[in-house]
Design a protein around this motif. Structure first.
Motif, short mmCIF file in Angstrom:
data_model
loop_
_atom_site.label_atom_id
_atom_site.label_comp_id
_atom_site.label_asym_id
_atom_site.label_seq_id
_atom_site.Cartn_x
_atom_site.Cartn_y
_atom_site.Cartn_z
N VAL A 1 0.83 -1.21 0.00
CA VAL A 1 0.00 0.00 0.00
C VAL A 1 0.86 1.25 0.00
O VAL A 1 0.52 2.27 -0.62
N SER A 2 2.01 1.21 0.67
CA SER A 2 2.87 2.39 0.77
C SER A 2 3.35 2.86 -0.61
O SER A 2 3.61 4.05 -0.81
N ARG B 1 -3.95 0.61 -12.05
CA ARG B 1 -3.05 -0.41 -11.50
C ARG B 1 -3.58 -0.92 -10.16
O ARG B 1 -3.57 -2.14 -9.90
N LEU B 2 -4.04 -0.01 -9.32
CA LEU B 2 -4.64 -0.44 -8.05
C LEU B 2 -5.85 -1.33 -8.32
O LEU B 2 -6.02 -2.38 -7.69
N GLY B 3 -6.72 -0.87 -9.25
CA GLY B 3 -7.90 -1.66 -9.56
C GLY B 3 -7.55 -3.05 -10.05
O GLY B 3 -8.16 -4.05 -9.65
N SER C 1 -13.13 -2.08 -8.51
CA SER C 1 -11.81 -2.38 -9.08
C SER C 1 -11.91 -2.49 -10.59
O SER C 1 -11.03 -2.01 -11.33
N GLU C 2 -12.98 -3.09 -11.07
CA GLU C 2 -13.21 -3.19 -12.51
C GLU C 2 -13.41 -1.80 -13.12
O GLU C 2 -12.90 -1.50 -14.21
N ALA C 3 -14.13 -0.93 -12.40
CA ALA C 3 -14.35 0.44 -12.89
C ALA C 3 -13.03 1.19 -13.03
O ALA C 3 -12.84 1.94 -13.99
N LEU C 4 -12.11 0.99 -12.09
CA LEU C 4 -10.82 1.69 -12.17
C LEU C 4 -10.01 1.23 -13.37
O LEU C 4 -9.32 2.03 -14.00
N ILE C 5 -10.09 -0.04 -13.69
CA ILE C 5 -9.40 -0.53 -14.88
C ILE C 5 -9.93 0.18 -16.12
O ILE C 5 -9.16 0.59 -17.00
N GLN C 6 -11.25 0.34 -16.18
CA GLN C 6 -11.85 1.02 -17.33
C GLN C 6 -11.46 2.50 -17.38
O GLN C 6 -11.18 3.05 -18.45
N HIS C 7 -11.43 3.16 -16.21
CA HIS C 7 -10.96 4.56 -16.17
C HIS C 7 -9.54 4.67 -16.74
O HIS C 7 -9.20 5.64 -17.42
#
Length: 501
Positions: free
Chosen positions: A208-209, A293-295, A332-338
């Motif tokens: 996380v850091s 990347r986080l997603g 998480s899926e939404a972040l990949i799409q963003h």
């Protein structure tokens, strides 16, 4: 054999303890203790974050609304009038009248729309409505020597300025969420992966850091960008030579910026140089890739086969229409799409850097600038909500550490025996054992114990210590503390939004 301090301590402890009656019984007890510990972890209440979560206030949507754009243009017209009065270009009385009249309440949108239907020019429509609130002399001084592109490019910079402040505030909220998460799990061991393969133990807090540091650099980038945005107020005229404003043009431009509480503008005519717009878009594109990347990482870590994380769904949310057991990824899926869509919007803005002659408007860049900021606002909201819903499965993390049956600790064994076998010899010996284990399925402990020369270099206690992944975490906890400390210190000097100019 030259031993490291931890191994000496193990030997001392072993010498002071009672002799082991049954090595296998002791190993079974260790396994039982480990299982009991994991059961306690699984039964322990989940960590519930306390940090605030971004609310969907649509602030940036308001920043780029038609009403907000008109308000910025009116502020610029008033500031221009005051600057021209200070330089003796127009009467002070006209500047006072324009300042008093140039407020959104005096310029209703329906009146602008009605005028636009006639003149088909947004600047002329707004000015015509504004002039109805002025006496003849003041009306003649309104927009004196200015051109539409100056007003709307400068208004775009003011909108971008407000958007940057809003984005920084959102990133600061996410930063606190990440700090809380990293601090809570800075000693929680899990497997670290490189090239998709089990590599070495790390802690979840250390993972996380990395996002804390990346997020903080985005704040720094936006803070640096603010200076370039604030220096981009422009009143140079249609082709950038101040012909409309006359010999006082440069002084008027500088005074206008000062009236808005901004630094002196760039001396160059940047109407065709769209690099500041492009940078605004580029930073958001980088932000989108960070959170994609986080997603993606959350998406993978909550796979059934890994199960290290759970993206908790709101009450009543359904994961699958036909498979009730599924808890499908959502945010998480939404972040990949963003991460796919926002960079495409950024490309439109960046393409506008290839402008034609003194300026053009072929790419309609202002619309793209608004679109990317709105999409980024949505993305940051999804990021914040995802972090707040993450639940860490420490028991599964512990189980995953054991999937390689100890082979993730070969580096540690090499370090322990390199004084006896030499560095190359130790590495070759462990590599040969690892290769052989692919056929036999032997654990690292079993492979060592089956090698008389290698096993003779360890006592049972030493091997137990060396093969415990929980004691091979390097400086992860200290690293997390340092990252958090630097982030908290940096927060003290982040730019603070002042009243809208």
């Amino acid at each position: 054999m030259k031993r490291r301090l931890p191994l000496l301590l193990v030997l001392v402890l072993a010498a002071c303890s009672e002799p082991e009656a049954d090595t296998h019984a002791s190993a079974d007890a260790d396994v039982s203790a480990t299982l009991t510990e994991r059961q306690r972890e699984a039964a322990a209440p989940s960590f519930v974050p306390q940090s605030p979560v971004l609310s969907p206030n649509r602030e940036i949507e308001a920043v780029f609304s038609t009403a907000a754009l008109n308000a910025q243009v009116l502020r610029l017209e008033a500031a221009l009038a005051r600057a021209q009065a200070a330089e003796g270009v127009i009467p002070q009385s006209a500047a006072d009248a324009i300042t008093a009249a140039a407020i959104p309440e005096n310029i209703p949108q329906d009146a602008i729309d009605a005028e636009y239907a006639i003149v088909r020019h947004r600047m002329v429509a707004l000015l015509n409505v504004l002039r109805r609130s002025l006496d003849e002399d003041s009306a003649n001084s309104l927009h004196y020597g200015a051109t539409t592109v100056d007003l709307y490019d400068s208004a775009a910079m003011l909108q971008m300025r407000e958007a940057v402040y809003a984005l920084i505030e959102d990133l600061r909220v996410i930063e606190l969420q990440l700090i809380e998460l990293a601090d809570q799990y800075k000693t929680t061991p899990m497997i670290g992966r490189t090239l998709g393969q089990h590599a070495l133990p790390i802690t979840f807090g250390k993972k996380v850091s990395g996002y804390i540091g990346e997020n903080r650099r985005h704040i720094d980038r936006l803070s640096d960008l603010l200076d370039r945005i604030e220096r981009s107020i422009i009143m140079k005229g249609a082709v950038g030579s101040y012909l409309g404003l006359g010999p006082e043009g440069q002084r008027v431009e500088a005074r206008l910026a000062s009236e808005l509480g901004l630094p002196a503008p760039y001396p160059d005519d940047w109407h065709a140089s769209r690099d500041v717009f492009a940078e605004f878009a580029l930073v958001q594109s980088m932000m989108a890739h960070t959170w994609a990347r986080l997603g993606q990482e959350v998406f993978l870590l909550q796979m059934t086969d890994i199960g290290a994380l759970v993206e908790e769904r709101p009450g009543g949310a359904v994961g699958s229409s036909t498979m009730p057991h599924k808890v499908n990824p959502s945010l998480s899926e939404a972040l990949i799409q963003h991460g796919r869509s926002i960079p495409r919007l950024a490309e439109i803005v960046q393409d506008d850097m290839i402008n034609v002659f003194e300026r053009d408007n072929t790419s309609r860049p202002n619309r793209a600038v608004a679109d990317i900021a709105l999409a980024t606002e949505d993305m940051l909201g999804d990021t914040s909500r995802l972090i707040s819903r993450l639940r860490v499965n420490e028991a599964r993390m512990a189980e995953n550490l054991e999937l390689s049956r100890g082979w993730i600790l070969t580096q540690r064994i090499v370090f322990a025996v390199q004084d006896d076998l030499g560095r190359d010899g130790a590495e070759h010996r462990l590599r040969d054992l690892a290769t052989a284990s692919t056929g036999t399925g032997a654990s690292l402990r079993e492979a060592i114990e089956s090698d008389p020369e290698l096993s003779a270099l360890f006592t049972q206690g030493e091997l137990d210590e060396l093969l415990n992944p929980r004691t091979y975490l390097g400086l992860d906890a200290e690293l997390v503390d340092e990252v958090i400390a630097q982030a908290r210190a940096a927060r003290e000097t982040d730019p603070v939004r002042t009243e809208t100019p």
